[in-house]
Design a protein around this motif. Structure first.
Motif, PDB file in Angstrom:
ATOM      1  N   HIS A   3     -63.365 -24.437  12.088  1.00  0.00           N
ATOM      2  CA  HIS A   3     -64.705 -24.703  12.606  1.00  0.00           C
ATOM      3  C   HIS A   3     -65.196 -26.112  12.307  1.00  0.00           C
ATOM      4  O   HIS A   3     -66.374 -26.409  12.514  1.00  0.00           O
ATOM      5  CB  HIS A   3     -65.687 -23.680  12.041  1.00  0.00           C
ATOM      6  CG  HIS A   3     -65.431 -22.279  12.499  1.00  0.00           C
ATOM      7  ND1 HIS A   3     -65.750 -21.840  13.765  1.00  0.00           N
ATOM      8  CD2 HIS A   3     -64.844 -21.227  11.868  1.00  0.00           C
ATOM      9  CE1 HIS A   3     -65.392 -20.574  13.897  1.00  0.00           C
ATOM     10  NE2 HIS A   3     -64.846 -20.181  12.761  1.00  0.00           N
ATOM     11  N   ILE A   4     -64.330 -26.987  11.849  1.00  0.00           N
ATOM     12  CA  ILE A   4     -64.715 -28.356  11.510  1.00  0.00           C
ATOM     13  C   ILE A   4     -64.206 -29.303  12.584  1.00  0.00           C
ATOM     14  O   ILE A   4     -63.030 -29.270  12.961  1.00  0.00           O
ATOM     15  CB  ILE A   4     -64.165 -28.738  10.117  1.00  0.00           C
ATOM     16  CG1 ILE A   4     -64.849 -27.867   9.054  1.00  0.00           C
ATOM     17  CG2 ILE A   4     -64.400 -30.216   9.822  1.00  0.00           C
ATOM     18  CD1 ILE A   4     -64.335 -28.090   7.654  1.00  0.00           C
ATOM     19  N   ARG A   5     -65.086 -30.174  13.066  1.00  0.00           N
ATOM     20  CA  ARG A   5     -64.773 -31.014  14.223  1.00  0.00           C
ATOM     21  C   ARG A   5     -63.978 -32.253  13.872  1.00  0.00           C
ATOM     22  O   ARG A   5     -63.184 -32.739  14.662  1.00  0.00           O
ATOM     23  CB  ARG A   5     -66.079 -31.442  14.905  1.00  0.00           C
ATOM     24  CG  ARG A   5     -66.883 -30.305  15.511  1.00  0.00           C
ATOM     25  CD  ARG A   5     -68.180 -30.839  16.094  1.00  0.00           C
ATOM     26  NE  ARG A   5     -68.977 -29.797  16.736  1.00  0.00           N
ATOM     27  CZ  ARG A   5     -70.190 -29.998  17.221  1.00  0.00           C
ATOM     28  NH1 ARG A   5     -70.737 -31.216  17.149  1.00  0.00           N
ATOM     29  NH2 ARG A   5     -70.851 -29.019  17.787  1.00  0.00           N
ATOM     30  N   SER A   6     -64.240 -32.855  12.731  1.00  0.00           N
ATOM     31  CA  SER A   6     -63.581 -34.113  12.381  1.00  0.00           C
ATOM     32  C   SER A   6     -63.243 -34.093  10.900  1.00  0.00           C
ATOM     33  O   SER A   6     -63.479 -33.101  10.205  1.00  0.00           O
ATOM     34  CB  SER A   6     -64.487 -35.308  12.698  1.00  0.00           C
ATOM     35  OG  SER A   6     -65.510 -35.426  11.727  1.00  0.00           O
ATOM     36  N   LYS A   7     -62.714 -35.194  10.392  1.00  0.00           N
ATOM     37  CA  LYS A   7     -62.299 -35.272   8.989  1.00  0.00           C
ATOM     38  C   LYS A   7     -63.455 -35.569   8.046  1.00  0.00           C
ATOM     39  O   LYS A   7     -63.273 -35.566   6.830  1.00  0.00           O
ATOM     40  CB  LYS A   7     -61.212 -36.342   8.831  1.00  0.00           C
ATOM     41  CG  LYS A   7     -59.879 -35.991   9.486  1.00  0.00           C
ATOM     42  CD  LYS A   7     -59.206 -34.825   8.761  1.00  0.00           C
ATOM     43  CE  LYS A   7     -57.809 -34.567   9.302  1.00  0.00           C
ATOM     44  NZ  LYS A   7     -57.121 -33.486   8.586  1.00  0.00           N
ATOM     45  N   GLN A   8     -64.637 -35.848   8.568  1.00  0.00           N
ATOM     46  CA  GLN A   8     -65.781 -36.174   7.715  1.00  0.00           C
ATOM     47  C   GLN A   8     -66.602 -34.906   7.442  1.00  0.00           C
ATOM     48  O   GLN A   8     -67.112 -34.288   8.369  1.00  0.00           O
ATOM     49  CB  GLN A   8     -66.667 -37.229   8.376  1.00  0.00           C
ATOM     50  CG  GLN A   8     -66.013 -38.595   8.493  1.00  0.00           C
ATOM     51  CD  GLN A   8     -66.967 -39.620   9.083  1.00  0.00           C
ATOM     52  OE1 GLN A   8     -67.746 -39.312   9.987  1.00  0.00           O
ATOM     53  NE2 GLN A   8     -66.914 -40.844   8.578  1.00  0.00           N
ATOM     54  N   VAL A   9     -66.727 -34.565   6.154  1.00  0.00           N
ATOM     55  CA  VAL A   9     -67.426 -33.339   5.774  1.00  0.00           C
ATOM     56  C   VAL A   9     -68.321 -33.617   4.567  1.00  0.00           C
ATOM     57  O   VAL A   9     -67.859 -34.124   3.545  1.00  0.00           O
ATOM     58  CB  VAL A   9     -66.446 -32.204   5.419  1.00  0.00           C
ATOM     59  CG1 VAL A   9     -67.217 -30.951   4.998  1.00  0.00           C
ATOM     60  CG2 VAL A   9     -65.520 -31.898   6.587  1.00  0.00           C
ATOM     61  N   LEU A  10     -69.586 -33.283   4.705  1.00  0.00           N
ATOM     62  CA  LEU A  10     -70.520 -33.338   3.574  1.00  0.00           C
ATOM     63  C   LEU A  10     -70.855 -31.912   3.172  1.00  0.00           C
ATOM     64  O   LEU A  10     -71.314 -31.117   3.997  1.00  0.00           O
ATOM     65  CB  LEU A  10     -71.804 -34.073   3.946  1.00  0.00           C
ATOM     66  CG  LEU A  10     -72.832 -34.154   2.805  1.00  0.00           C
ATOM     67  CD1 LEU A  10     -72.395 -35.182   1.766  1.00  0.00           C
ATOM     68  CD2 LEU A  10     -74.222 -34.499   3.335  1.00  0.00           C
ATOM     69  N   VAL A  11     -70.635 -31.591   1.902  1.00  0.00           N
ATOM     70  CA  VAL A  11     -70.997 -30.280   1.372  1.00  0.00           C
ATOM     71  C   VAL A  11     -72.322 -30.413   0.636  1.00  0.00           C
ATOM     72  O   VAL A  11     -72.438 -31.211  -0.300  1.00  0.00           O
ATOM     73  CB  VAL A  11     -69.916 -29.726   0.428  1.00  0.00           C
ATOM     74  CG1 VAL A  11     -70.311 -28.320  -0.052  1.00  0.00           C
ATOM     75  CG2 VAL A  11     -68.557 -29.684   1.122  1.00  0.00           C
ATOM     76  N   VAL A  12     -73.322 -29.669   1.057  1.00  0.00           N
ATOM     77  CA  VAL A  12     -74.628 -29.650   0.400  1.00  0.00           C
ATOM     78  C   VAL A  12     -74.709 -28.395  -0.455  1.00  0.00           C
ATOM     79  O   VAL A  12     -74.466 -27.282   0.036  1.00  0.00           O
ATOM     80  CB  VAL A  12     -75.772 -29.676   1.425  1.00  0.00           C
ATOM     81  CG1 VAL A  12     -77.117 -29.627   0.712  1.00  0.00           C
ATOM     82  CG2 VAL A  12     -75.670 -30.913   2.303  1.00  0.00           C
TER      83      VAL A  12
END
Length: 360
Positions: free
Chosen positions: A32-41
């Protein structure tokens, strides 16, 4: 693992995954992730428990984390900026994905930040409290509080998916577990009387954290929520019934200072107010109201209003509510156990009778 679907008939439809050990299933998250950039809040309570597992699932991604203080009192525009700081400082693009790892506060704030950043980036809900798993993570309501009103600043913005891992409830304290049960009970009261009967019989098992009972309660709650959201995404009609007890409850949270009552605790008291008012209108019997009070007590939830809040405070705070129209206070009531009304205009005399007459 059970998979439900919030069917919005378009690209905003998404799955809800419910089961045990889901945080260890990297492929479930990655799909479900579109690209390699992920921020976890996340927050200071949840991050030490589960952040490393989420990051390990994304070891080959550009991952960053924004860790907020834990508590309703931090659900503000000021702390929302800390999420934007994480996105901007790391030059995240509009193809980035934000993961909300936490309870209802983190889910609401993370979703609102995702809705706003570059006019909308993808986000994923990983709820870690019972309340978030059965209610706030599903349906796309996002936002923050204001000193004058709860959840009055926000947006409808749907996630890519919801991953509800029942195992994370093992680290949830008893007070938070009970707070989540308030929203579970709500579904029985507003539209699912068979579930209400089941809850009355199974509250001891739920409080004892029986895995089978919790899994059933989460699934049944999410089915109810998904059906309502699928019918009325933007709360123009039946979705408003999900706010049973919330107009009173939000007034209690705001008037007492955010964080004094957990959301579910305030909703429990607010639902008792709504039940009392429903009785005064001739919709519920005395026995129905007693039954509602009894089930909240059995869930270890408060049913007594704050002693230091005045009728004037309630009226003033309830006047700041998203259901109100043309300055008229509108609340959700119960026409019967298992059947909620659409928003009902309440005159001041009716409201004051309940606020002065119901004592818990």
């Amino acid at each position: 693992m059970k998979e439900l679907r919030v069917d919005l008939g378009n690209q905003r439809s998404y799955p809800i995954y419910i089961g045990s050990g889901l945080l260890q299933q990297a492929d479930l998250l990655r799909r479900h992730i579109r690209s390699k950039q992920v921020l976890v809040v996340s927050n200071e309570t949840v991050a030490p428990l589960y952040l490393n597992q989420v990051l390990a699932n994304l070891a080959d991604y550009q991952t960053e984390a924004a860790i907020l203080p834990d508590g309703e009192q931090y659900k503000t525009l000021h702390y929302l900026e800390k999420i934007f700081d994480g996105l901007l400082a790391n030059k995240f693009s509009r193809n980035a994905t934000l993961i909300a790892l936490g309870g209802g506060v983190i889910g609401d704030m993370g979703g609102f930040a995702a809705a706003c950043y570059q006019r909308g980036i993808a986000f994923i809900q990983i709820p870690t409290t019972l309340l978030a798993q059965v209610d706030s993570s599903v349906g796309g309501k996002t936002g923050v509080n204001h000193a004058l009103g709860k959840n009055m600043i926000g947006a409808f913005y749907q996630p890519q998916c919801v991953i509800a891992d029942a195992d994370v409830l093992d680290t949830l304290d008893d007070r938070q577990l009970s707070a989540g049960l308030a929203e579970v009970i709500k579904y029985g009261l507003i539209r699912d009387p068979e579930f209400l009967h089941w809850l009355e019989a199974n509250l001891p098992n739920l409080l004892a954290r029986d895995k089978a009972a919790l899994a059933y309660a989460i699934e049944r709650s999410c089915i109810n929520k998904a059906e309502v959201v699928g019918e009325d995404e933007f709360e123009s009609g039946v979705r408003a019934t999900l706010n049973l007890g919330h107009t009173f409850g939000h007034a209690i949270e705001t008037g007492s200072g955010y964080g004094h009552y957990l959301h579910g605790e305030a909703v429990a008291i607010g639902t008792c107010f709504a039940a009392d008012l429903s009785r005064r209108l001739g919709w519920l019997l005395d026995a129905d109201v007693a039954r509602i009070i009894a089930i909240f007590k059995a869930a270890n939830l408060p049913v007594t209003p704050p002693a230091d809040m005045t009728t004037e405070q309630y009226v003033d705070l309830m006047a700041v509510d998203k259901k109100n129209v043309d300055g008229k206070i509108r609340v959700i009531l119960l026409e019967a156990l298992g059947k909620a009304s659409l928003p009902v205009n309440i005159d001041l005399a009716q409201l004051q009778a309940t606020l002065n007459g119901y004592a818990g």
